[in-house]
Design a protein around this motif. Structure first.
Motif, PDB file in Angstrom:
ATOM      1  N   UNK A  46       0.844  -1.192   0.000  1.00 24.29           N
ATOM      2  CA  UNK A  46       0.000   0.000   0.000  1.00 24.29           C
ATOM      3  C   UNK A  46       0.881   1.244   0.000  1.00 24.29           C
ATOM      4  N   UNK A  47       0.406   2.259  -0.685  1.00 27.25           N
ATOM      5  CA  UNK A  47       1.142   3.525  -0.703  1.00 27.25           C
ATOM      6  C   UNK A  47       1.148   4.126   0.702  1.00 27.25           C
ATOM      7  N   UNK A  48       2.260   4.711   1.055  1.00 23.84           N
ATOM      8  CA  UNK A  48       2.363   5.378   2.347  1.00 23.84           C
ATOM      9  C   UNK A  48       2.940   4.521   3.458  1.00 23.84           C
ATOM     10  N   UNK A  49       3.065   3.224   3.238  1.00 26.21           N
ATOM     11  CA  UNK A  49       3.662   2.368   4.261  1.00 26.21           C
ATOM     12  C   UNK A  49       5.181   2.428   4.151  1.00 26.21           C
ATOM     13  N   UNK A  50       5.821   2.592   5.290  1.00 21.44           N
ATOM     14  CA  UNK A  50       7.285   2.651   5.315  1.00 21.44           C
ATOM     15  C   UNK A  50       7.870   1.244   5.302  1.00 21.44           C
ATOM     16  N   UNK A  51       9.101   1.158   4.877  1.00 21.68           N
ATOM     17  CA  UNK A  51       9.819  -0.108   4.928  1.00 21.68           C
ATOM     18  C   UNK A  51      10.029  -0.481   6.393  1.00 21.68           C
ATOM     19  N   UNK A  52       9.792  -1.730   6.763  1.00 21.76           N
ATOM     20  CA  UNK A  52      10.002  -2.111   8.158  1.00 21.76           C
ATOM     21  C   UNK A  52      11.465  -1.942   8.559  1.00 21.76           C
ATOM     22  N   UNK A  95       7.227 -13.536  10.293  1.00 20.20           N
ATOM     23  CA  UNK A  95       7.079 -12.200   9.713  1.00 20.20           C
ATOM     24  C   UNK A  95       5.612 -11.854   9.471  1.00 20.20           C
ATOM     25  N   UNK A  96       4.827 -12.825   9.035  1.00 20.89           N
ATOM     26  CA  UNK A  96       3.408 -12.567   8.825  1.00 20.89           C
ATOM     27  C   UNK A  96       2.696 -12.247  10.127  1.00 20.89           C
ATOM     28  N   UNK A  97       3.168 -12.806  11.230  1.00 23.77           N
ATOM     29  CA  UNK A  97       2.524 -12.551  12.515  1.00 23.77           C
ATOM     30  C   UNK A  97       2.969 -11.238  13.158  1.00 23.77           C
ATOM     31  N   UNK A  98       4.196 -10.775  12.883  1.00 18.85           N
ATOM     32  CA  UNK A  98       4.685  -9.565  13.557  1.00 18.85           C
ATOM     33  C   UNK A  98       4.534  -8.296  12.729  1.00 18.85           C
ATOM     34  N   UNK A  99       4.457  -8.419  11.416  1.00 20.40           N
ATOM     35  CA  UNK A  99       4.316  -7.220  10.578  1.00 20.40           C
ATOM     36  C   UNK A  99       2.840  -6.825  10.481  1.00 20.40           C
ATOM     37  N   UNK A 102      -0.638  -5.025   5.181  1.00 18.39           N
ATOM     38  CA  UNK A 102      -0.161  -4.169   4.109  1.00 18.39           C
ATOM     39  C   UNK A 102       1.239  -4.487   3.611  1.00 18.39           C
ATOM     40  N   UNK A 103       1.826  -5.563   4.112  1.00 18.18           N
ATOM     41  CA  UNK A 103       3.154  -5.983   3.651  1.00 18.18           C
ATOM     42  C   UNK A 103       3.056  -7.342   2.984  1.00 18.18           C
ATOM     43  N   UNK A 104       3.833  -7.539   1.935  1.00 19.09           N
ATOM     44  CA  UNK A 104       3.899  -8.864   1.314  1.00 19.09           C
ATOM     45  C   UNK A 104       5.290  -9.428   1.549  1.00 19.09           C
TER      46      UNK A 104
END
Length: 133
Positions: A46-52, A95-99, A102-104
């Motif tokens: 999604x637009x606007x999400x920062x890189x973790x 990673x799917x549980x902690x992020x 909106x992240x793939x």
């Protein structure tokens, strides 16, 4: 010794024996000359999400006993290089549980060989983490 062997067997049989020994050695050593590397790519969908944050990702994976070779920023997000390819599924679950949504998380497996100048990729289909509807 070698001349005695050639005299006893004849040069054709000695050559055949040598070829057989070399073939068995090559068959035995070949699997040890390649290794498998797994890379996870984390990117925002999604637009606007920062890189973790790379340290956050490292910390969470390390808490679950997942060995990491390196984490590097990429133009699309983060690349997580795993030290043990067999931990790929577990790393993706963590990673799917902690992020947040909106992240793939996509993965790629590389097979590297001493005989190849470039890597041959086995591309696995990207797996989507959580997506907002």
């Amino acid at each position: 010794m070698t001349l005695l062997l050639i005299q006893r067997l004849g040069w054709k049989r000695a050559l055949l024996l040598l070829a057989l020994i070399i073939g068995v050695f090559a068959w035995w050593i070949a699997p040890h000359l390649t290794h498998k590397e797994t890379t996870l790519q984390i990117s925002a969908t999604q637009a606007g999400l920062a890189t973790p944050d790379g340290f956050f990702v490292y910390q969470k994976l390390d808490e679950h006993g997942i060995s990491i070779k390196s984490i590097t920023p990429d133009s699309n997000g983060l690349l997580v290089h795993l030290a043990k390819p067999e931990q790929q599924e577990e790393a993706m679950q963590v990673l799917q549980s902690v992020l947040p949504r909106g992240y793939s998380i996509a993965y790629k497996t590389h097979r590297r060989s001493l005989f190849q100048s470039s890597e041959s990729d086995v591309k696995d289909p990207p797996r989507q983490a959580r997506l907002n509807s």
